[in-house]
Scaffold this active site. Structure first.
Site, PDB file in Angstrom:
ATOM      1  N   GLY A  52       0.833  -1.197   0.000  1.00 20.62           N
ATOM      2  CA  GLY A  52       0.000   0.000   0.000  1.00 20.62           C
ATOM      3  C   GLY A  52       0.870   1.249   0.000  1.00 20.62           C
ATOM      4  O   GLY A  52       2.039   1.209  -0.382  1.00 20.62           O
ATOM      5  N   LEU A  53       0.313   2.352   0.437  1.00 23.64           N
ATOM      6  CA  LEU A  53       1.081   3.594   0.426  1.00 23.64           C
ATOM      7  C   LEU A  53       2.365   3.449   1.210  1.00 23.64           C
ATOM      8  O   LEU A  53       3.430   3.875   0.774  1.00 23.64           O
ATOM      9  CB  LEU A  53       0.241   4.729   1.009  1.00 23.64           C
ATOM     10  CG  LEU A  53      -0.855   5.248   0.095  1.00 23.64           C
ATOM     11  CD1 LEU A  53      -1.649   6.335   0.798  1.00 23.64           C
ATOM     12  CD2 LEU A  53      -0.267   5.786  -1.197  1.00 23.64           C
ATOM     13  N   ALA A  54       2.273   2.842   2.394  1.00 27.66           N
ATOM     14  CA  ALA A  54       3.467   2.721   3.226  1.00 27.66           C
ATOM     15  C   ALA A  54       4.434   1.693   2.640  1.00 27.66           C
ATOM     16  O   ALA A  54       5.602   1.993   2.380  1.00 27.66           O
ATOM     17  CB  ALA A  54       3.080   2.347   4.653  1.00 27.66           C
ATOM     18  N   HIS A  77     -16.792   5.408  10.775  1.00 31.17           N
ATOM     19  CA  HIS A  77     -17.119   6.513   9.872  1.00 31.17           C
ATOM     20  C   HIS A  77     -18.633   6.653   9.786  1.00 31.17           C
ATOM     21  O   HIS A  77     -19.327   5.673   9.570  1.00 31.17           O
ATOM     22  CB  HIS A  77     -16.520   6.196   8.491  1.00 31.17           C
ATOM     23  CG  HIS A  77     -16.426   7.380   7.612  1.00 31.17           C
ATOM     24  ND1 HIS A  77     -17.521   7.951   7.052  1.00 31.17           N
ATOM     25  CD2 HIS A  77     -15.354   8.114   7.208  1.00 31.17           C
ATOM     26  CE1 HIS A  77     -17.126   9.000   6.321  1.00 31.17           C
ATOM     27  NE2 HIS A  77     -15.816   9.111   6.405  1.00 31.17           N
ATOM     28  N   ARG A 101     -16.518  12.864  13.295  1.00 33.14           N
ATOM     29  CA  ARG A 101     -16.947  11.514  12.930  1.00 33.14           C
ATOM     30  C   ARG A 101     -17.492  10.699  14.095  1.00 33.14           C
ATOM     31  O   ARG A 101     -18.568  10.105  13.992  1.00 33.14           O
ATOM     32  CB  ARG A 101     -15.754  10.750  12.342  1.00 33.14           C
ATOM     33  CG  ARG A 101     -15.365  11.232  10.980  1.00 33.14           C
ATOM     34  CD  ARG A 101     -14.156  10.482  10.464  1.00 33.14           C
ATOM     35  NE  ARG A 101     -13.851  10.956   9.109  1.00 33.14           N
ATOM     36  CZ  ARG A 101     -12.847  10.514   8.368  1.00 33.14           C
ATOM     37  NH1 ARG A 101     -12.034   9.597   8.850  1.00 33.14           N
ATOM     38  NH2 ARG A 101     -12.643  10.976   7.159  1.00 33.14           N
ATOM     39  N   HIS A 104     -13.938   1.797   9.837  1.00 32.54           N
ATOM     40  CA  HIS A 104     -13.246   2.423   8.723  1.00 32.54           C
ATOM     41  C   HIS A 104     -11.725   2.346   8.858  1.00 32.54           C
ATOM     42  O   HIS A 104     -11.013   2.170   7.885  1.00 32.54           O
ATOM     43  CB  HIS A 104     -13.714   3.879   8.690  1.00 32.54           C
ATOM     44  CG  HIS A 104     -13.045   4.710   7.671  1.00 32.54           C
ATOM     45  ND1 HIS A 104     -13.003   4.353   6.349  1.00 32.54           N
ATOM     46  CD2 HIS A 104     -12.396   5.895   7.763  1.00 32.54           C
ATOM     47  CE1 HIS A 104     -12.354   5.286   5.673  1.00 32.54           C
ATOM     48  NE2 HIS A 104     -11.954   6.211   6.499  1.00 32.54           N
ATOM     49  N   GLU A 135      -0.798   2.015   8.545  1.00 31.28           N
ATOM     50  CA  GLU A 135      -1.889   1.715   9.480  1.00 31.28           C
ATOM     51  C   GLU A 135      -1.544   0.547  10.402  1.00 31.28           C
ATOM     52  O   GLU A 135      -2.119   0.398  11.480  1.00 31.28           O
ATOM     53  CB  GLU A 135      -3.184   1.412   8.693  1.00 31.28           C
ATOM     54  CG  GLU A 135      -4.431   1.360   9.564  1.00 31.28           C
ATOM     55  CD  GLU A 135      -5.712   1.060   8.780  1.00 31.28           C
ATOM     56  OE1 GLU A 135      -5.691   1.146   7.542  1.00 31.28           O
ATOM     57  OE2 GLU A 135      -6.731   0.742   9.420  1.00 31.28           O
ATOM     58  N   ARG A 169      -8.190   9.335  14.372  1.00 27.40           N
ATOM     59  CA  ARG A 169      -7.449   9.892  13.254  1.00 27.40           C
ATOM     60  C   ARG A 169      -8.265  10.983  12.566  1.00 27.40           C
ATOM     61  O   ARG A 169      -9.464  10.837  12.370  1.00 27.40           O
ATOM     62  CB  ARG A 169      -7.120   8.791  12.242  1.00 27.40           C
ATOM     63  CG  ARG A 169      -6.375   9.281  11.026  1.00 27.40           C
ATOM     64  CD  ARG A 169      -6.042   8.161  10.072  1.00 27.40           C
ATOM     65  NE  ARG A 169      -7.202   7.510   9.490  1.00 27.40           N
ATOM     66  CZ  ARG A 169      -7.964   8.038   8.535  1.00 27.40           C
ATOM     67  NH1 ARG A 169      -7.689   9.251   8.070  1.00 27.40           N
ATOM     68  NH2 ARG A 169      -8.991   7.380   8.058  1.00 27.40           N
ATOM     69  N   LEU A 182      -3.345   8.886   4.580  1.00 30.97           N
ATOM     70  CA  LEU A 182      -2.459   8.872   3.415  1.00 30.97           C
ATOM     71  C   LEU A 182      -1.149   9.555   3.777  1.00 30.97           C
ATOM     72  O   LEU A 182      -0.060   9.105   3.396  1.00 30.97           O
ATOM     73  CB  LEU A 182      -3.121   9.600   2.241  1.00 30.97           C
ATOM     74  CG  LEU A 182      -4.500   9.083   1.815  1.00 30.97           C
ATOM     75  CD1 LEU A 182      -4.992   9.834   0.587  1.00 30.97           C
ATOM     76  CD2 LEU A 182      -4.446   7.601   1.515  1.00 30.97           C
TER      77      LEU A 182
END
Lengths: 209, 248, 641
Positions: C49-51, C273, C337, C408, C432, C442, C448
């Site tokens: 993923g992003l990380a 969420h 949220r 979420h 995460e 968060r 992100l």
């Protein structure tokens, strides 16, 4: 595909312009046919340029067919297992779907057309007659079925062009403005189709005799 | 509603595979297509049978993993929709649905409806990037980008790499996928230095993978869940031809 | 389940001194690895993923020999791709008063004072580099007509610091990281293993030295050894079965690491969420998020009277309860949220919910359409409305949307120090999967930011300090490797041999329901105790009665799922235990016993201003507390009235 197709399109435009001369009378039409053979003379031999152009056309047609066969073979290679369900087309365009078989039909039409108008073998007047007479005789009202065959074939050519023209622009990387060029391609195909249709129809319906 | 499914079952790459018929009852119109298959699979597992293998992950239309040819249409009947976002309300009681994997030589079947799409990764490896190591970037505002270019780049960049374009193409061409990336990066100033080499390398890799040639049928863009436009292919061709002319 | 308290722990890596200098100091004090040696050092990165994607790419660029693993068919599929809203960065391009300090402040406060100041400050500092990096990679962020980057304010932030790419920011950032990763694969620095799932961590001589993975196509169990292991395997929201996570998201990698000695921090912190599409039936397999921006123009309501079955359009104005506007007149429909989620739960618990099972509230755009016109609403939210219609078959222009909260994001994760190293030397955890930067809650558009900060900038620096010693590491203990491999094989064998009468999914659903009821939006001692009683029973039932068809030596999705569910049981238990021990309410953890007179969350800073890091031991969990110090941001209680 695109390059050879483009050559053929230029030929078709010239061919249509020549055909339309028939409306200016037999003399003009025959004169044009003769000029085709004499152009460039005496620099070039008799029929020199015409032969060169004809050779070019043969090469273009061969290249066009060769490309089509290569693409078809690549396609077959790329999908060795076919779908079991009938694949439903989601894109619009009968023209697009009929390119391959349409092209084959057009090829046979061209052969007949050459036998008819160029070599005169399939023409009632034969090779000896003037081009004008051959043309008029070829589409005389009694031979209406030949006219019908021509009409169907020319429409086929029109459809082929409709996709082919735009597709060529796309392949050459020129079709950035999709809708405009697509409309342009449709317009030119329609123009050529009509241009080629009016002559045989005019003869069959007795406008030109 | 009750449905008849004909699902492609193939135990592995060496198996011939065949369509297998399943009757499925009490399908709710609010189910997603994949949830309908989940129900079938629960039944198969309890019967000790192999469940139908299919790729899926996010189930919200963005990861690009799901990939089914449904009644001869990639991702099924709803436009701009991935298989996972297709819902059963588009079907009616008594319908028969034929489900097959993507078909292309470069996408060999792994099992049932699962295919190997690593060819796409290799096309990206060939040049689908801008070479900028972490930490070497100038300030983000150093190079303004005209909004229209940025928006057009974005439209191309939304490609999810699902492979529906290949599946639907009568030629089995990957042009839309490849063109989407070439267009995305080619429209941005950051992508200019590698624009020509990128187009050439990616197109050559695409051909090497064994995808078919493009004849601009437009089937790809018609089934693309993200509606990637066909003019990306014109852009790819232009970049490719220019790059080829330059380097001979 | 009982636990005992162990020694407190401390993050020893964060430098002392002024907060703005700490990262600079650490970067300088971190030892470097000689370029010639880097080529000989192997690093395993699990998850793309992003990380994980950005970390693998960056480590490859630096010259390490990297092996990257993902369970999907391509690294581009990781679930970061589904993030919609945007990414925060303290660029202050708008000149609206934003700064690194303000982003730091907002994040600490938003996290309800349960995150480390040093980590959060670094995150805010690095945020600006992320945007530069992404733009240079060709991420097509939204721009203004002048050609500069557009930003928006998000999730109630008072400055406009969120960069976005329409509703697909996660996708664009992930594809950026993916392209960087593919570039390294082509360069030969990264070896990619797709459709491989990590099933065990190899620890030798006290260091993380490799992983055991299963090739999901052939079933082959493989061992991969390295000098360090990086886990970037995401969150564990799928413990609830229904969540906005991808179907494949699971806890197995971090749970295996936890069992091998890595501490698990704050497992109970879960973000719920408020605006998701409600469940439509028993067959539901996942939940879909609708962007929070909808609350800018939509009004949330339920019928005033319990059991009102009339269609929304037939309920007169004076029989509707616009409960958020009623309870929170200052913020109305825009409350944070957690508050919006809990309020929805409360009205549904009162029997006033709408739609299937009474689990939904209306989000009504009738007023917005009347005020702005349909066209304006369409322009703003058209794609979201379309998505809603696609899933529910209802037209939100003519009838109100139905929404309900859904799990979420999980703020908890493996405990890491300032270097992102877990309590096992050589095991680094990023994104995460770790617990580090968000505290108990968060902020929107910060996930992100953290994933990319960890992967592009923090880990590649800090891991070097650890790897500078790599040439002195002992040879890997063959027996440890063999044992890990055997453990994996036994586990697979066991799952296949039960041959019971229930599918793994049916157990997962039941566990999820249990967790949602007792460890979801609102937790009570009674409920948690009930869950702690029921989970072990359910787990025993699972091992007695699960049915996994097929064999190991093939693509077997039933087997994959069963293995993941098995680990969720264990994690669920720890989550409940953590939630039970933390008798305060904070962020995403609301204990019914700890609320003020108005029903708002009540923190207990005196007793709970710590990170709860759980160690797994043969005698049960051991709690290690890491005290949290706030030198810069003063602790305050949130209020949105």
């Amino acid at each position: 595909m695109a390059v050879s197709g483009a050559v053929l399109v230029f030929f078709l435009v010239a061919h249509m312009a020549g055909n339309l001369k028939i409306f200016a009378g037999a003399e003009s039409f025959n004169g044009y046919a003769a000029w085709l053979r004499e152009v460039g003379y005496p620099l070039l031999p008799h029929r020199g340029l015409l032969t060169l152009l004809e050779a070019g056309l043969v090469v273009a047609i061969a290249a066009h067919m060769y490309s089509a066969i290569v693409l078809a073979r690549r396609a077959a290679h790329a999908r060795p297992v076919k779908y079991a369900a009938k694949v439903r087309s989601r894109a619009d365009g009968y023209a697009t779907r009929t390119m391959r078989w349409g092209g084959v039909i057009i090829f046979f039409f061209v052969i007949y057309h050459l036998l008819d108008m160029t070599f005169g073998v399939a023409n009632p007047e034969g090779h000896a007659a003037t081009p004008f007479d051959r043309m008029v005789a070829g589409f005389e009202p009694a031979r209406w079925y030949i006219t019908v065959f021509y009409v169907i074939s020319v429409v086929m050519v029109g459809l082929h062009l409709r996709h082919g023209l735009w597709s060529a622009l796309q392949t050459l990387g020129l079709a950035r403005r999709h809708p405009v060029l697509k409309a342009g391609a449709t317009g030119l195909s329609a123009l050529l189709t009509i241009g080629f249709l009016v002559v045989p129809l005019a003869i069959t319906f007795g406008v030109v005799r | 509603m009750n449905l008849t499914l004909k699902v492609w079952r193939q135990s592995g790459p060496d198996d011939d595979g065949r369509l297998v018929r399943y009757e499925i009852e009490d399908v709710s119109p609010d189910m997603s297509f994949l949830e309908m298959l989940d129900v079938l699979n629960e039944r198969l597992i309890l019967a000790g049978d192999d469940p139908v293998a299919f790729d899926h992950d996010c189930r919200e239309g963005i990861c690009g993993m799901c990939s089914m040819m449904i009644d001869g249409v990639a991702h099924g009947p709803q436009k701009n929709t991935t298989t996972c976002q297709l819902h059963m309300r588009h079907y009616k009681d008594g319908d028969t649905i034929v489900i097959e994997p993507w078909r292309a030589r470069p996408f060999p079947v792994v099992k049932d409806l699962v295919v190997d799409r690593s060819a796409f990764d290799r096309i990206i490896q060939a040049g689908g990037f801008i070479s900028v190591p972490a930490g070497s970037a100038p300030d983000a505002h150093a190079t303004p980008v005209p909004k229209l270019d940025a928006d057009a780049a974005f439209d191309a960049a939304t490609c999810i790499g699902c492979g529906a374009c290949v599946a639907a193409c009568p030629n089995g061409s990957a042009s839309l996928f490849t063109a989407a990336k070439i267009t995305h990066l080619g429209l941005l100033p950051q992508g200019q230095p590698e624009r020509g080499s990128r187009a050439r390398a990616m197109v050559e890799q695409m051909d090497e993978e064994g995808f078919g040639g493009c004849t601009n049928t437009g089937e790809c863009t018609a089934v693309c869940p993200k509606g990637i436009p066909l003019d990306t292919i014109a852009r790819m061709n232009a970049d490719y031809l220019r790059a080829s002319r330059k380097s001979g | 389940m009982n636990y005992r308290e162990g020694e407190p722990i401390k993050d020893t890596k964060a430098p002392e001194g002024p907060i703005e200098d700490r990262w600079e100091k650490r970067k300088f004090s971190a030892r470097l690895v000689n370029p010639a040696n880097k080529r000989k050092i192997n690093v395993i990165v699990v998850g793309t993923g992003l990380a994980g994607g950005s970390a693998a790419a960056t480590l490859g660029e630096l010259g390490y020999k990297v092996k990257s693993f993902c369970y999907q068919d391509s690294p581009r599929r990781a679930h970061s791709i589904a993030a919609q809203g945007g990414i925060n960065a303290a660029k202050n391009y708008r000149g609206d008063g934003d700064s690194i300090y303000r982003l730091f402040y907002d994040t600490v406060k938003g996290g309800d004072f349960r995150a480390r100041e040093s980590n959060v400050y670094r995150l805010a500092q690095v945020s600006v580099n992320i945007i530069d990096q992404a733009v240079a990679q060709g991420v097509p962020f939204a721009r203004e007509y002048g050609g500069l980057l557009d930003t928006r304010s998000f999730g109630g932030a008072q400055v406009s610091r969120t960069f976005y790419a329409r509703g697909q920011t996660g996708q664009q950032l992930l594809l950026g990281a993916y392209s960087a990763l593919e570039r390294q694969i082509a360069a030969g620095t990264v070896e990619m293993h797709t459709r491989h799932e990590m099933l065990e961590l190899i620890v030798s001589d006290g260091r993380a030295r490799g992983v055991v993975v299963r090739d999901m196509v052939t079933g082959e169990v493989e061992t991969h050894l390295a000098d360090a292991v990086v886990l970037a395997t995401g969150g564990y929201g799928n413990v609830f079965f229904l969540s906005t996570n991808a179907k494949g998201c699971n806890t197995t990698a971090i749970w295996r690491a936890h069992q091998k000695g890595a501490m698990f921090a704050n497992p109970c912190y879960t973000q719920i969420h408020p605006t998701c599409i409600p469940v439509s039936g028993e067959y539901q397999s996942k939940l879909t998020l609708m962007s929070e921006s909808l609350r800018n123009d939509g009004r949330v309501w339920v019928p005033l009277h319990k059991g009102d079955q009339r269609p929304a359009g037939e309920i007169p104005e004076d029989e509707r309860d616009y409960y958020l506007e009623r309870i929170y007149p200052a913020f109305g429909n825009l409350v944070p949220r957690d508050i919006a989620s809990r309020a929805a739960k409360n009205v549904c618990d009162e029997g006033r919910g709408v739609g299937p099972g009474g689990l939904g509230v209306y989000l009504d755009f009738a007023d917005a359409i009347a005020r702005l016109g349909r066209e304006a609403v369409e322009k703003k939210y058209g794609n979201l409305f379309e998505m809603y219609e696609r899933i529910t078959g209802e037209d939100p222009y003519t009838q109100p949307m139905r929404i309900y909260p859904a799990v979420h994001y999980t703020m908890g994760g493996l405990w890491v120090d300032y270097d992102l190293q877990s309590s096992i030397p050589g095991l680094f955890v990023i994104g995460e999967a770790n617990f580090s930067d968000h505290g108990a809650n968060r902020l929107g558009a910060s996930a992100l930011m953290q994933g990319l900060a960890d992967g592009y900038f923090v880990l590649p620096t800090t891991i070097g300090d650890y790897l500078a010693d790599a040439h002195r590491f002992d040879a890997i203990d063959d027996q440890q490797v063999a044992e890990a491999e055997i453990a994996v094989k036994n586990r697979i064998e066991k799952l296949l041999s039960v041959n019971g009468t229930r599918t793994a999914d049916s157990f997962h659903r039941e566990l999820g329901k249990l967790m949602w009821d007792y460890c979801g939006m609102e937790r009570t001692e009674e409920g948690l105790r009930k869950a702690l009683e029921r989970i072990p029973e359910l787990r025993a039932e699972f091992w007695r009665d699960v049915k996994v068809s097929g064999v190991n030596e093939e693509l077997n999705q039933a087997l994959e799922r069963a293995g993941r569910v098995a680990d969720f049981f264990d994690l669920a238990e720890l989550m409940c235990l953590d939630a039970l021990h933390r008798t305060e309410s904070c962020g995403g953890h609301f204990r019914a016993e700890s609320q003020d007179a108005d029903g708002e969350a009540l923190r207990d800073d005196e007793h709970f201003a710590y990170v709860a890091a759980w160690e797994s031991t043969p005698d049960g969990p051991v709690l290690h507390k890491e005290d949290l110090q706030y030198e810069y941001v003063k602790m305050t209680q949130r209020s949105y009235k």
